[in-house]
Structures are given as structure tokens and as C-alpha cells.
Scaffold this motif. Sequence first.
Motif, PDB file in Angstrom:
ATOM      1  N   VAL A 272     -38.862  12.148  30.023  1.00 35.88           N
ATOM      2  CA  VAL A 272     -38.557  13.497  29.568  1.00 35.88           C
ATOM      3  C   VAL A 272     -37.055  13.737  29.674  1.00 35.88           C
ATOM      4  CG1 VAL A 272     -39.124  15.940  29.768  1.00 35.88           C
ATOM      5  CG2 VAL A 272     -40.790  14.215  30.498  1.00 35.88           C
ATOM      6  N   LEU A 273     -36.474  14.240  28.592  1.00 39.89           N
ATOM      7  CA  LEU A 273     -35.046  14.537  28.541  1.00 39.89           C
ATOM      8  C   LEU A 273     -34.824  16.042  28.565  1.00 39.89           C
ATOM      9  CD1 LEU A 273     -33.881  12.101  25.701  1.00 39.89           C
ATOM     10  CD2 LEU A 273     -34.268  11.607  28.125  1.00 39.89           C
ATOM     11  N   ALA A 274     -33.635  16.421  29.000  1.00 41.36           N
ATOM     12  CA  ALA A 274     -33.280  17.835  29.056  1.00 41.36           C
ATOM     13  C   ALA A 274     -33.005  18.411  27.689  1.00 41.36           C
ATOM     14  CB  ALA A 274     -32.060  18.032  29.951  1.00 41.36           C
ATOM     15  N   CYS A 275     -32.588  17.556  26.727  1.00 41.45           N
ATOM     16  CA  CYS A 275     -32.038  18.088  25.475  1.00 41.45           C
ATOM     17  C   CYS A 275     -32.323  17.158  24.315  1.00 41.45           C
ATOM     18  CB  CYS A 275     -30.526  18.271  25.641  1.00 41.45           C
ATOM     19  SG  CYS A 275     -29.683  18.919  24.192  1.00 41.45           S
ATOM     20  N   THR A 276     -32.611  17.725  23.172  1.00 42.36           N
ATOM     21  CA  THR A 276     -32.837  16.939  21.964  1.00 42.36           C
ATOM     22  C   THR A 276     -31.553  16.302  21.451  1.00 42.36           C
ATOM     23  OG1 THR A 276     -32.509  18.870  20.549  1.00 42.36           O
ATOM     24  CG2 THR A 276     -34.761  18.413  21.268  1.00 42.36           C
ATOM     25  N   LEU A 277     -30.394  16.847  21.820  1.00 48.17           N
ATOM     26  CA  LEU A 277     -29.118  16.362  21.299  1.00 48.17           C
ATOM     27  C   LEU A 277     -28.561  15.178  22.076  1.00 48.17           C
ATOM     28  CD1 LEU A 277     -27.296  19.775  20.675  1.00 48.17           C
ATOM     29  CD2 LEU A 277     -28.640  18.423  19.057  1.00 48.17           C
ATOM     30  N   LEU A 278     -29.187  14.828  23.219  1.00 50.40           N
ATOM     31  CA  LEU A 278     -28.620  13.812  24.097  1.00 50.40           C
ATOM     32  C   LEU A 278     -29.641  12.713  24.396  1.00 50.40           C
ATOM     33  CD1 LEU A 278     -26.836  16.310  26.510  1.00 50.40           C
ATOM     34  CD2 LEU A 278     -25.770  14.917  24.717  1.00 50.40           C
ATOM     35  N   PRO A 279     -30.107  12.010  23.360  1.00 50.37           N
ATOM     36  CA  PRO A 279     -31.177  11.030  23.584  1.00 50.37           C
ATOM     37  C   PRO A 279     -30.733   9.783  24.319  1.00 50.37           C
ATOM     38  CG  PRO A 279     -30.388  10.918  21.328  1.00 50.37           C
ATOM     39  CD  PRO A 279     -29.710  12.101  21.945  1.00 50.37           C
ATOM     40  N   TYR A 280     -29.429   9.490  24.335  1.00 46.34           N
ATOM     41  CA  TYR A 280     -28.958   8.253  24.931  1.00 46.34           C
ATOM     42  C   TYR A 280     -28.192   8.467  26.232  1.00 46.34           C
ATOM     43  CZ  TYR A 280     -30.017   6.527  20.234  1.00 46.34           C
ATOM     44  OH  TYR A 280     -30.650   6.209  19.053  1.00 46.34           O
ATOM     45  N   SER A 281     -28.146   9.679  26.741  1.00 41.97           N
ATOM     46  CA  SER A 281     -27.389   9.986  27.950  1.00 41.97           C
ATOM     47  C   SER A 281     -28.299   9.933  29.168  1.00 41.97           C
ATOM     48  CB  SER A 281     -26.738  11.371  27.827  1.00 41.97           C
ATOM     49  OG  SER A 281     -26.010  11.678  28.987  1.00 41.97           O
TER      50      SER A 281
END
Length: 317
Positions: A272-281
Motif C-alpha cells: 500500500v502506497l500513500a499516493c498515486t503520484l509516487l509509485p516508485y518512491s
Amino acid sequence: MKDVVSRSANHGKFRDPQVTADGQPRASVSLRSPQTLWFNTGTLCNIECANCYILSSPTNDALVYISAAEVNGFLDQIQDRAWPVREIGFTGGEPFMNPEIIEMARLALSRGHEVLILTNAMQPMMRKTMRRGLLQLLNTYGDRLTLRVSVDHFSAELHDRERGRGSFERTLYGMGWLRDNGFRMAVAGRSVWGDNEADSRAGYAALFAKHGFDIDAQDPGRTVLFPEMDETAEVPEITTACWGILNKRPQDVMCASSRMVVKRKGADRPTVLACTLLPYSAEFELGETLADAERDVHLNHPHCAKFCVLGGASCST
């Protein structure tokens, strides 16, 4: 991979998640009321755009196809954790490249959620199996299903400059099929060519009127205009003091109400990621469960400042 570019362009900023480059406490955002859970269906796409923030292409499988069973597991977690999720979003890549997209959408709709699928409305969506599946979803769930079509510009010339020659006409053909069958549509455009917002919306309004698309060009939820993600641009860091200075509230930032699930190539399970804009961070990777994803998000990336705080961006409807 893209963080190296963006952070070096900002002269030592966005290094420490707790403090800014000048030593002030960095702003953070709590998950106040999760309204949207996004699933990235995989980074494979039938085309390769000139400025794709997630680097989708016919060969990029850095994010592999997520499965319907994996999606269903997260839908169970929504229920178990009593998240007040209104909307399930599917993005890519091109979601209709994933052979299980119809079943994933059905699972979400059957639990009472609204579903938003982002698509270029080209060949993957127009395959017979996908059209048949979409019609079944429409007949059962009606306008709780929305397809947001990427139309980068209202002119064929500029749209094709981004997506390839002939893509504008192929997208309009797919939109025509959606229109003729009564699907609810939205459009995502870009403000990369210097048009002001009023002119952009007027251009889209004319396009929609010409083709009989029932889309409100003046509604930011139905015609979403995204700024170009220029990672070489210097942006300010957001401190805790900025909320009052900018007259902004943490709960209005996208990561206060949404998360995104991805499955990385070689991984056993989605994360799970915090943001849709940061998939590789990696810094914005929160864990493998929704419980893990309930922790605060520190705004330690240029996109946090430029798009979400200063730009007020939102990927949801």
C-alpha cells in the motif's frame, strides 16, 4: 528512480522526512477519512506516452498485474477496518490490459462502492470480452461505474503529440462506443501546452458538444485538468506553519483520504502506497495491509508541495 532527478533539482530539499532543509518541522498528513482506495492494475500499457509519470509502456512491468483475489482481500480489509470508502479506483498502465479488470470492478461494485476506471479507451477496452464485461457491469450497477478517459488535449494535434499519431481518433472511437451504450464518462486532460483553464474547458466543451458526450467540461470532477509533472522545477517545502500561511487544511490533501495498492515485480504480495503520484518512491510505501497504511504521511517530496498542497490536485471524482 525518478526521485533522484526531482530531489537533486531542489538543491538539498526533501531529504529528511521530519524537517525541511532549513530546519523547520515538515508538515505531515493523517489519514482522516479514507474515501478512495486505488488499485494499480499494472504498468503495462498499449501505448507509450511522451510524459507518462509512471513510465507505462508495452514493456514496463515494474508493477505487475494485480489479481482479483488480491483486490478482494483488500475489499475485505476495508470492511474489517470500517474504512468509509466511497470509491474504488483502477489505474495503470492501461487497466484493460489486465485480464481480470472486469472481475475486479465487479467485486468492488457488488460491495456497494462506486468504481472509477482510468483508460485510454483504445484497443484493450474495445476487445469483445472487455466490451461484453463492461455491458454486464452497466446493466447490473448502472451509473456507479465511471470510465475516465485520457484526452490530453481537445485538439488531435496536441493529443497525438503526447500519445502517438492516430491515438486521438482511436480514443474518440472508444468514447463513442461508451456514449452509445450509456456509460458514465469523465475525461482527464493536461495543462501542459500553456492554455489557461478557461480556454481549456471551453475547448473540451466544444469537443464534447461536437461528439455528443455527456460530460460537463466545467465540472473539475468530470473534466480533470492535470498540470505537467516537471520534476526539474524548484518548489518550496511544506512546513507545519504553511497550513496557516496558505489557509490550507491537512485534511484537504489527497493522502488524507486515499491510498493506492500496487504489486511490484518479484513481490509475493501487494503493498500500500500513500499516493498515486509516487509509485516508485520507497519512502511512501506504507506496508502490506490497510492497517499499516493508517500512519501519517510526511510531505517529503516535490509533488506533495506542487500538486497536492499548492495545486490542490486530486485523482478522485
